[in-house]
Design an enzyme around this catalytic site. Sequence first.
Site, PDB file in Angstrom:
ATOM      1  CG  ASP A  37      -2.020   0.995   1.201  1.00 38.90           C
ATOM      2  OD1 ASP A  37      -1.979   1.887   0.341  1.00 38.90           O
ATOM      3  OD2 ASP A  37      -2.947   0.899   2.022  1.00 38.90           O
ATOM      4  CG  ASP A  38       0.035   4.885   0.019  1.00 42.50           C
ATOM      5  OD1 ASP A  38      -0.777   4.590  -0.869  1.00 42.50           O
ATOM      6  OD2 ASP A  38      -0.211   5.708   0.923  1.00 42.50           O
ATOM      7  CB  CYS A  71      -5.789   3.194  -1.749  1.00 39.47           C
ATOM      8  SG  CYS A  71      -4.288   3.719  -0.896  1.00 39.47           S
ATOM      9  CG  ASP A 308      -2.153   0.936  -3.275  1.00 36.77           C
ATOM     10  OD1 ASP A 308      -0.983   1.347  -3.121  1.00 36.77           O
ATOM     11  OD2 ASP A 308      -3.039   1.097  -2.410  1.00 36.77           O
ATOM     12  CG  ASN A 309      -1.153   4.672  -4.433  1.00 37.06           C
ATOM     13  OD1 ASN A 309      -2.244   4.234  -4.054  1.00 37.06           O
ATOM     14  ND2 ASN A 309      -0.266   5.185  -3.598  1.00 37.06           N
TER      15      ASN A 309
END
Length: 497
Positions: A37-38, A71, A308-309
Amino acid sequence: MNHSLGRGSCLALGIALAWVGAAFAAQPPNIVFILADDLDAASAATMDQVRTLVTNQGTSFRHHYVNVSLCCPSRVSTLRGQFAHNTTIFGNDAPDGGFEGTYAKGLESSTIATWLQDAGYRTVLFGKYLNGYPNTAPSITYIPPGWTEWYSANGGSPYSAFNYKLNENGQTVSYGNADSDYLTDVIAAKATDFIRRSADQHPEQPFFAYISTYAPHLPATPAPRYAQALPGITAPRTLSFNEPDVSDKPTWLRDAPLLTEAEITTIDQQYRSRRQSLLAVDDLVKSVIDTLEATGQLANTYVFVTSDNGFHHGEHRLTSGKLTAFEEDVHIPLSVRGPGVPAGATVDALTANVDYAATFAEIAGATVPSWVDGRSVVPFLRGQNPQPWRRAMLLARGEHGGTARAQDGLLEPPDPFDTLAVSIPPFTGLRTADDYTYVAYASGEYELYQNSRDPKQLRNQYDAANENQKAHLAAWLDALVNASGEALREAELRPPK
């Protein structure tokens, strides 16, 4: 008629029949999808286990991008293989984002989970699903369609890594603040248990395991064993860090002041926490690989590691966060190992998060709906260079691209940048294979960077570009934002004439 065969013919027939029998008996490959995540590409490059066990043993994608650097839009694109303008999910909260928006629009009825389950796969999700899950669902133990097993947070504060609740196959289980309750480790333990059970109880059925950590999302709580790790580490001081001259940038950034010493100190502290939290994610990757190997399943399993990013840490005067079209936010890591995947190879083609669904479906022999926008990257995993391939992909930020303020711990905590991000106008843009980034803001402003010559995107070249180039990019962007499925893939190949 004489139907007898000679000795040579019988031998050849026997070999052919044995080959056919082996082909039919071969189990379809397993798929393990590890999603952080991130996780920005630069931080991913520091993960030793990912590098040693996945990147060096497989293929890495050097130009891998996310359509919307946020997200929930990204995760819905992962599930359905669509760009955000076709999912209509642009934010982390309702009505046009989050689990609530996704559930209300019925998007869960057809996803990679349902397609693979229909193809005979056992499917399981561990960890983060969609922001705000399971708010507005029929029950707190709601499980979306297509999942054979399910382990996702449905209460407490999972972003803090402690004191959370998990929906474990329809039963809510509470976790506290003991070292053994650390969420990344719990996800790792449940994933490795599933892999062992698969080998013991379902040796002839392939599986798809979606392993989704909350790390390194802020507050990025490190595992207790790593609480003192990486002393003195600071955010990279790239050429764009606290960029001294932003006079070429659009108004929303041109008005931003230089970062203060206090803000830089906070960025460094957050960067260290994020890197510390990734040490446990690295451990998770090793645990998964080791368990696959110990159970004899590694040779027949594709392992994907991605994010996700992306995330920025002080670049362009921006406090910690995402949401922009800058390279730090939209460029994400992807490494893949598996049967037949060339070891130590790199792919320079332009790939995107919308490609996962089509890729998993091809690996599994599943059928995808005609509305899928993405492309399968399986040819690259075979060492091939498929032609034609996309020459441009969409970047976007919608009207509702911000992050809701968490009420119950299930919604994403705001990044420091979120307080500034409300001033960013919605945008659409292109990342092209010839290395340009083009951004068109709803405010009527533009950005254009030639990344090969200006990798830190310090000089906006839009005003200096000739009118033919501007018209060319605008027309190409317009063709993409109004297309879906096969028509969109065709539009990615070349600009309209």
